[in-house]
Design an enzyme around this catalytic site. Structure first.
Site, PDB file in Angstrom:
ATOM      1  N   GLU A   1      -7.123  -2.061  -6.101  1.00  0.00           N
ATOM      2  CA  GLU A   1      -6.362  -1.197  -6.997  1.00  0.00           C
ATOM      3  C   GLU A   1      -5.367  -2.060  -7.772  1.00  0.00           C
ATOM      4  OE1 GLU A   1      -6.151   3.085  -4.713  1.00  0.00           O
ATOM      5  OE2 GLU A   1      -4.825   1.503  -3.998  1.00  0.00           O
TER       6      GLU A   1
ATOM      7  N   ASN B   1      -5.018   6.371  -1.281  1.00  0.00           N
ATOM      8  CA  ASN B   1      -4.151   7.016  -0.300  1.00  0.00           C
ATOM      9  C   ASN B   1      -3.565   8.336  -0.801  1.00  0.00           C
ATOM     10  OD1 ASN B   1      -4.399   5.306   1.923  1.00  0.00           O
ATOM     11  ND2 ASN B   1      -2.900   3.868   1.115  1.00  0.00           N
TER      12      ASN B   1
ATOM     13  N   SER C   1       0.820  -1.213   0.000  1.00  0.00           N
ATOM     14  CA  SER C   1       0.000   0.000   0.000  1.00  0.00           C
ATOM     15  C   SER C   1       0.852   1.260   0.000  1.00  0.00           C
ATOM     16  CB  SER C   1      -0.905   0.014   1.240  1.00  0.00           C
ATOM     17  OG  SER C   1      -0.125   0.014   2.423  1.00  0.00           O
TER      18      SER C   1
ATOM     19  N   HIS D   1      -3.659  -4.219  -4.884  1.00  0.00           N
ATOM     20  CA  HIS D   1      -3.840  -3.662  -3.537  1.00  0.00           C
ATOM     21  C   HIS D   1      -5.271  -3.883  -3.060  1.00  0.00           C
ATOM     22  CE1 HIS D   1      -4.177   0.006  -0.708  1.00  0.00           C
ATOM     23  NE2 HIS D   1      -3.766  -1.063  -0.054  1.00  0.00           N
TER      24      HIS D   1
END
Length: 516
Positions: A168, A206, A135, A156
Site C-alpha cells: 500500500e 485494514n 500499519s 506498507h
C-alpha cells in the site's frame, strides 16, 4: 489529495535506480523482509538498528533465507553471493547519508517515528525519499514533524514481505505527487503489486476488512451460531480461504483486536467499526489464539477441533415453485432441475421466493427475520451456488418443522451440507458481504482509493475470493443497500446504515440509467 488521480498507476516517474542505496531502519521481522526485497532487486542495502547486535542478527537471518532459496533452486548461487556483498549493517544514522530511499520499520509509536525521521532529515540528501511501513499510525502525523513533509510517504508491506505481493503506497496530507509516484514505481520495479491510497485509518486492507471479523463476532454474540459453524459457512459457502475465528486465532486475538480498536478510535468511535465484546473478553482471559494454545479454538496437544453444525440427511421435496427472479440465487433453479426436483416457475410481481409443498417458503437472506413471517426459512448468500459445499438456513419458532425439513432436504439434494443457524437478520455471508461492499463504496466516495486498487488490495492482501467492488456489481446495484437498510431497521445503532457512497452507487446511478 485524492488518489483516484493516479488510478491505474502513475506515469512519467521513474523508480529508484538499482544503483542507488536503500536503507531499512529496524532489523526486526518486517525490516528484514523489506531489506531482502530491496536486496534482490539489485540495491545496496544498509540495514540499520540502534539495538546492539540487532543489525548483525537481522542481516544473518536475511543471508540464511537467501541460502535456503538457493537450496530450493529459487535463487542462483552467484546472485546470492552478490546480494551478500551488497548487504551492510550499521548502527549509526550518519552512515545512511547517501541513501536514495529510507524505509522505517520500527516500533509502532508516533513519537519514536517522528524522532527518527527528524534525525534522518539532518543527514540524507534533499532528494532522498523517506517512507514508513506503519500499519496503524497516521502517515500525515509522522510527517508533521518534518521540515520537508512532501517527500514522505507510506510504504506498507505485508508480512512476510518477500512472499506477499501487495504494497500500500500511502499519501499523507502533505505528500507530493511525485514522491508517491516514485514510491509506487519503485515497489513495482521490486516485483510487488502496489496500490495507491490516501492516509485514512487502516489505509485500504485494514479499513475494508473490519466487517469480515465484526459480523462473524456479532452473529456469535447474538447466539446465531458457534465459531466452527460460522467459519465453515464463510469458507464453504462464501468462498473465503479462512473463517474469521480461525484467522484471528492465527493472527493473534490481541493483535487483531488492537487493529480494530485503532481503526474505531481513528474514526471517532464510529459504530461501523465497533469492537467485539466477545473478543475483548477473549483477550482479557489470555486466550490469544495459537500462540497461547487457546483462542476461539483449543490448540493444546490432543485438543479436538470443534465441528460445524451439520443437519442430518433428510428427503428433498419432490417439487418446488419459484416465484419471480431469485437474483443472486437464480442458479438454484437449474441446480434443482439437475437434481431431479420438478421446478415450476411463475413470473410474480410481489416478490421472489421458493414455495415448498409444505405451504411454507424459502427466501434468500434479505436482512429480515423468519420470526416476522409465517413459515419462512431463509437461506444464505453463496459466492457460487454450484460450487458451494455448504449452505446456512435460518428459521424461527414460528417456522413449521415440515418447511424446515423440506428446505434442508432440498439443499442436501444439491450436494450441499446444511447448517441451521439462529434467526439472525442477514445471516452470515449475506450481511458480511453487504458490509464489505458498503465499506468499499464509502472508501471510494471519500477518495481513499480507487475501486480497482481496493479490489486488488483485498484479493492480494487478505485473499478474498472477489474484490468487494466487483462483488457488489455481481450482486446488483441495490442489493447491498436494500439488505443493510433492512438490517438498520432491526438494529438501529448506525452500524448498518448504508453509506452515502453506497446510496449513490445503488440508487442515484440506477435512476440515471432509467431516465436515459
Amino acid at each position: 489529495m485524492t488518489v483516484t488521480d493516479a488510478a491505474g498507476g502513475p506515469s512519467g516517474t521513474d523508480a529508484i535506480a538499482p544503483s542507488r542505496t536503500v536503507a531499512v531502519v529496524g532489523a526486526g521481522t518486517m525490516g528484514q523482509g523489506i531489506a531482502q526485497v530491496a536486496l534482490l532487486a539489485g540495491h545496496r542495502v544498509r540495514l540499520h538498528d540502534v539495538a546492539p547486535g540487532q543489525a548483525e542478527t537481522g542481516a544473518d537471518a536475511i543471508l540464511s533465507r537467501l541460502e535456503r532459496l538457493v537450496e530450493k533452486g529459487r535463487l542462483e548461487e552467484d546472485a546470492r553471493g552478490a546480494a551478500a556483498l551488497r548487504l551492510e549493517r550499521t548502527t549509526e544514522i550518519a552512515e545512511l547519508a547517501d541513501s536514495a530511499l529510507v524505509i522505517e520499520a520500527v516500533v509502532e509509536d508516533l513519537a519514536v517515528k517522528q524522532q527518527l525521521f527528524r534525525a534522518l532529515e539532518e543527514v540524507v540528501a534533499d532528494d532522498c525519499l523517506l517512507a514508513t511501513n506503519t500499519s496503524s499510525l497516521s502517515v500525515t502525523a509522522i510527517a508533521g514533524a518534518l521540515r520537508r513533509p512532501g517527500r514522505f510517504v507510506g510504504l506498507h508491506f505485508f508480512n512476510p514481505a518477500p512472499l506477499l505481493p501487495l504494497v500500500e503506497v500511502v499519501s499523507g496530507f502533505a505528500t507530493a505527487e511525485d514522491a508517491a509516484a516514485r514510491a509506487y514505481e519503485t515497489a513495482r520495479a521490486w516485483g510487488k503489486t502496489p496500490v495507491r491510497c490516501a492516509d485514512t485509518p487502516g489505509f485500504i486492507v485494514n479499513r475494508i476488512a473490519r466487517p469480515f471479523y465484526a459480523e462473524a463476532f456479532a452473529v456469535h454474540e447474538e447466539r446465531g451460531a458457534d465459531p466452527a459453524t460460522i467459519d465453515a459457512v464463510l469458507r464453504e459457502c462464501g468462498g473465503f480461504r479462512m473463517g474469521p475465528f480461525e484467522l484471528t486465532d492465527l493472527i493473534g486475538q490481541d493483535v487483531n483486536e488492537a487493529v480494530t480498536r485503532s481503526v474505531w478510535e481513528a474514526f471517532f468511535r464510529s459504530p461501523k467499526f465497533s469492537p467485539s465484546l466477545a473478543q475483548r473478553r477473549l483477550v482479557e482471559s489470555g486466550r490469544l489464539g495459537r500462540k497461547s494454545a487457546h483462542g476461539w479454538y483449543p490448540y493444546e496437544d490432543g485438543a479436538e477441533r470443534p465441528e460445524p453444525h451439520t443437519a442430518p440427511a433428510t428427503e428433498p421435496p419432490p417439487h418446488i415453485t419459484v416465484e419471480g427472479d431469485l437474483g443472486p440465487a437464480q442458479a438454484l433453479v437449474g441446480l434443482c432441475r439437475e437434481a431431479g426436483i420438478t421446478v415450476h416457475e411463475e413470473d410474480e410481481d410481489h416478490g421472489t421466493r421458493i414455495l415448498l409443498p409444505s405451504g411454507g417458503q424459502l427466501a434468500l437472506a434479505d436482512g429480515q427475520t423468519s420470526a416476522e413471517f409465517r413459515d419462512v426459512v431463509y437461506f444464505d448468500l453463496a459466492l457460487d451456488y454450484r460450487t458451494a459445499t455448504r449452505i446456512a438456513l435460518s428459521a424461527s419458532e414460528v417456522t413449521g418443522w415440515e418447511t424446515l425439513r423440506q428446505s434442508i432436504g432440498l439443499f442436501q439434494a444439491l450436494g450441499k451440507k446444511v447448517s441451521v443457524i439462529g434467526d439472525v437478520p442477514g445471516m452470515i455471508v449475506a450481511r458480511t458481504v453487504a458490509m464489505l461492499v458498503d465499506a468499499a463504496a464509502d472508501a471510494v466516495a471519500k477518495g481513499a482509493a480507487s475501486p480497482e486498487d481496493i479490489d486488488t488490495a483485498m484479493r492480494l492482501g487478505v485473499n478474498y475470493p472477489v474484490g468487494p467492488v466487483e462483488w457488489g456489481h455481481r450482486l446488483g446495484r441495490a442489493w447491498a443497500h436494500e439488505l443493510l437498510d433492512e438490517l438498520h431497521a432491526r438494529v438501529p445503532t448506525g452500524r448498518y446504515a448504508p453509506s452515502l457512497g453506497l446510496y449513490r452507487q445503488s440508487y442515484v446511478r440506477m435512476k440515471g440509467d432509467q431516465s436515459s
